[in-house]
Design a protein around this motif. Structure first.
Motif, PDB file in Angstrom:
ATOM      1  N   UNK A 286       0.836  -1.199   0.000  1.00 16.09           N
ATOM      2  CA  UNK A 286       0.000   0.000   0.000  1.00 16.09           C
ATOM      3  C   UNK A 286       0.876   1.256   0.000  1.00 16.09           C
ATOM      4  N   UNK A 287       1.924   1.223   0.806  1.00 16.45           N
ATOM      5  CA  UNK A 287       2.822   2.375   0.861  1.00 16.45           C
ATOM      6  C   UNK A 287       3.604   2.522  -0.446  1.00 16.45           C
ATOM      7  N   UNK A 288       3.855   1.397  -1.122  1.00 20.26           N
ATOM      8  CA  UNK A 288       4.547   1.454  -2.412  1.00 20.26           C
ATOM      9  C   UNK A 288       3.777   2.302  -3.402  1.00 20.26           C
ATOM     10  N   UNK A 289       2.447   2.220  -3.360  1.00 18.95           N
ATOM     11  CA  UNK A 289       1.635   3.030  -4.256  1.00 18.95           C
ATOM     12  C   UNK A 289       1.831   4.520  -3.978  1.00 18.95           C
ATOM     13  N   UNK A 290       1.994   4.856  -2.703  1.00 17.73           N
ATOM     14  CA  UNK A 290       2.243   6.253  -2.335  1.00 17.73           C
ATOM     15  C   UNK A 290       3.575   6.722  -2.919  1.00 17.73           C
ATOM     16  N   UNK A 291       4.599   5.879  -2.787  1.00 15.43           N
ATOM     17  CA  UNK A 291       5.929   6.234  -3.293  1.00 15.43           C
ATOM     18  C   UNK A 291       5.905   6.412  -4.806  1.00 15.43           C
ATOM     19  N   UNK A 292       5.267   5.464  -5.510  1.00 16.66           N
ATOM     20  CA  UNK A 292       5.190   5.556  -6.972  1.00 16.66           C
ATOM     21  C   UNK A 292       4.462   6.827  -7.389  1.00 16.66           C
ATOM     22  N   UNK A 293       3.384   7.161  -6.680  1.00 10.65           N
ATOM     23  CA  UNK A 293       2.644   8.385  -6.990  1.00 10.65           C
ATOM     24  C   UNK A 293       3.496   9.625  -6.831  1.00 10.65           C
ATOM     25  N   UNK A 294       4.302   9.659  -5.761  1.00  8.90           N
ATOM     26  CA  UNK A 294       5.187  10.801  -5.529  1.00  8.90           C
ATOM     27  C   UNK A 294       6.243  10.907  -6.625  1.00  8.90           C
ATOM     28  N   UNK A 295       6.737   9.758  -7.088  1.00  9.95           N
ATOM     29  CA  UNK A 295       7.731   9.758  -8.165  1.00  9.95           C
ATOM     30  C   UNK A 295       7.122  10.323  -9.444  1.00  9.95           C
ATOM     31  N   UNK A 296       5.890   9.930  -9.745  1.00  8.50           N
ATOM     32  CA  UNK A 296       5.219  10.420 -10.952  1.00  8.50           C
ATOM     33  C   UNK A 296       5.038  11.936 -10.879  1.00  8.50           C
ATOM     34  N   UNK A 297       4.551  12.429  -9.738  1.00 14.81           N
ATOM     35  CA  UNK A 297       4.323  13.865  -9.578  1.00 14.81           C
ATOM     36  C   UNK A 297       5.633  14.637  -9.713  1.00 14.81           C
ATOM     37  N   UNK A 298       6.693  14.111  -9.108  1.00 15.46           N
ATOM     38  CA  UNK A 298       8.005  14.759  -9.197  1.00 15.46           C
ATOM     39  C   UNK A 298       8.488  14.838 -10.644  1.00 15.46           C
ATOM     40  N   UNK A 299       8.309  13.726 -11.393  1.00 12.27           N
ATOM     41  CA  UNK A 299       8.752  13.707 -12.785  1.00 12.27           C
ATOM     42  C   UNK A 299       7.996  14.734 -13.616  1.00 12.27           C
ATOM     43  N   UNK A 300       6.688  14.861 -13.388  1.00 12.23           N
ATOM     44  CA  UNK A 300       5.889  15.830 -14.144  1.00 12.23           C
ATOM     45  C   UNK A 300       6.263  17.253 -13.757  1.00 12.23           C
ATOM     46  N   UNK A 301       6.550  17.477 -12.484  1.00  6.71           N
ATOM     47  CA  UNK A 301       6.978  18.805 -12.053  1.00  6.71           C
ATOM     48  C   UNK A 301       8.285  19.204 -12.732  1.00  6.71           C
ATOM     49  N   UNK A 302       9.216  18.262 -12.805  1.00  6.40           N
ATOM     50  CA  UNK A 302      10.492  18.528 -13.486  1.00  6.40           C
ATOM     51  C   UNK A 302      10.239  18.851 -14.956  1.00  6.40           C
ATOM     52  N   UNK A 303       9.340  18.079 -15.578  1.00  7.29           N
ATOM     53  CA  UNK A 303       8.997  18.322 -16.984  1.00  7.29           C
ATOM     54  C   UNK A 303       8.439  19.729 -17.165  1.00  7.29           C
ATOM     55  N   UNK A 304       7.564  20.157 -16.254  1.00 11.51           N
ATOM     56  CA  UNK A 304       6.949  21.496 -16.334  1.00 11.51           C
ATOM     57  C   UNK A 304       7.984  22.585 -16.163  1.00 11.51           C
TER      58      UNK A 304
END
Length: 314
Positions: free
Chosen positions: A289-307
């Motif tokens: 369950x916590x892994x899903x939280x980590x993956x979500x944070x990684x996705x958001x970080x990657x999109x922020x970097x892209x922006x």
């Protein structure tokens, strides 16, 4: 132009450095991470997401999105499994599964280019249709009992390297050639960069966008073959949330969600980061369950970097 190129190279280098740093950190936290068997296991597990992400990269490069890939994997898988049970040769059954994925991708492309539906809506609808079709086709039951020759797609090794890893490398080499050495690849970049200008220059933007979704669907069909061979069964509920993993691998690898910028080698590194992260969390005993939280944070970080890199890339 120089600033944009420099920013893209920095992003690609940063992704690779991120993979190395992550692997180094996990090697310190758990001594089992750097074992040969575990590293091969990581790459083998990553192969399925990497193949799907290859198709997703083409889609996102063209300025689109494909939310149906996980459901197409399930539908292609049950059709493939049914063909195997009917006694069809494994290569033919795999081709049929890929054809089913490609046909659904064709419908996605036509809905987007001819029906003028936004990619999000068209592929969201296909996600539901394909999932429902897989469940109806199998009455909700998994299909198993395949010939051992098909299982070799997952179990065979060449020079000690698992077949799924070698297949993924071959697919990426082919995809890289198509993207960087053919007109089709150049048109994909052009459409993602400025579709209207591409159309006005005489290029059939609609046709090439449609073919991108066909390619994405076929990639899901190939991933279905890898997953079915690995599990020894095809399940109509397979592939749930795989679209999120594929998008994450693509964006982490440096492909811009606005289209026109990205590489396949970046996507492959992104898929490896996802695989290494999940494997490391498992070795550390982290809750799924916590892994899903980590993956979500990684996705958001990657999109922020892209922006943040978008202004300097223009």
């Amino acid at each position: 132009m120089l600033k944009g190129a420099t920013a893209r190279r920095a992003r690609e280098l940063g992704t690779l450095v991120g993979l190395v740093v992550l692997a180094g950190l996990l090697s310190v936290l758990t001594p089992h991470f750097l074992s040969v068997s575990n590293l091969l296991n990581v790459m083998e597990q990553t192969s399925i997401n990497a193949v799907i992400a290859l198709g997703m990269t083409y889609v996102i490069l063209s300025g689109g999105i494909d939310l149906s890939v996980g459901s197409l994997l399930a539908l292609s898988g049950v059709v493939l499994a049914t063909a195997l049970q009917a006694g069809w040769p494994a290569p033919v059954a795999i081709a049929v599964g890929m054809a089913v994925g490609g046909a659904c991708g064709l419908l996605n492309g036509l809905l987007i280019t001819k029906g003028r539906l936004p990619p999000f809506i068209a592929t969201l609808g296909m996600m539901s249709i394909a999932r429902g079709a897989a469940l109806v086709f199998t009455s909700g039951r998994p299909i198993s009992g395949f010939d051992a020759s098909f299982r070799q797609l997952s179990t065979a090794r060449i020079l000690g390297i698992p077949a799924p890893i070698l297949l993924t490398i071959a697919v990426y080499l082919l995809g890289h050639f198509l993207l960087t050495r053919t007109r089709f690849g150049r048109y994909v970049y052009a459409i993602g960069g400025n579709e209207e200008a591409t159309r006005l220059s005489g290029i059939s933007a609609g046709f090439h966008k449609t073919m991108v979704y066909v390619l994405s669907g076929a990639a899901s069909g190939l991933a279905a073959a890898l997953l079915t061979a690995r599990l020894g069964s095809a399940q109509p509920i397979a592939g749930i949330n795989y679209e999120l993993d594929a998008i994450a691998a693509t964006v982490i690898g440096g492909t811009s969600l606005s289209g026109g910028i990205g590489t396949l080698h970046g996507t492959l590194i992104g898929a490896l980061i996802m695989g290494v992260l999940r494997n490391g969390l498992n070795l550390l005993g982290t809750s799924s369950f916590f892994q899903q939280v980590v993956i979500g944070l990684v996705i958001i970080t990657a999109v922020l970097v892209d922006s943040m890199l978008k202004p300097s890339a223009k």
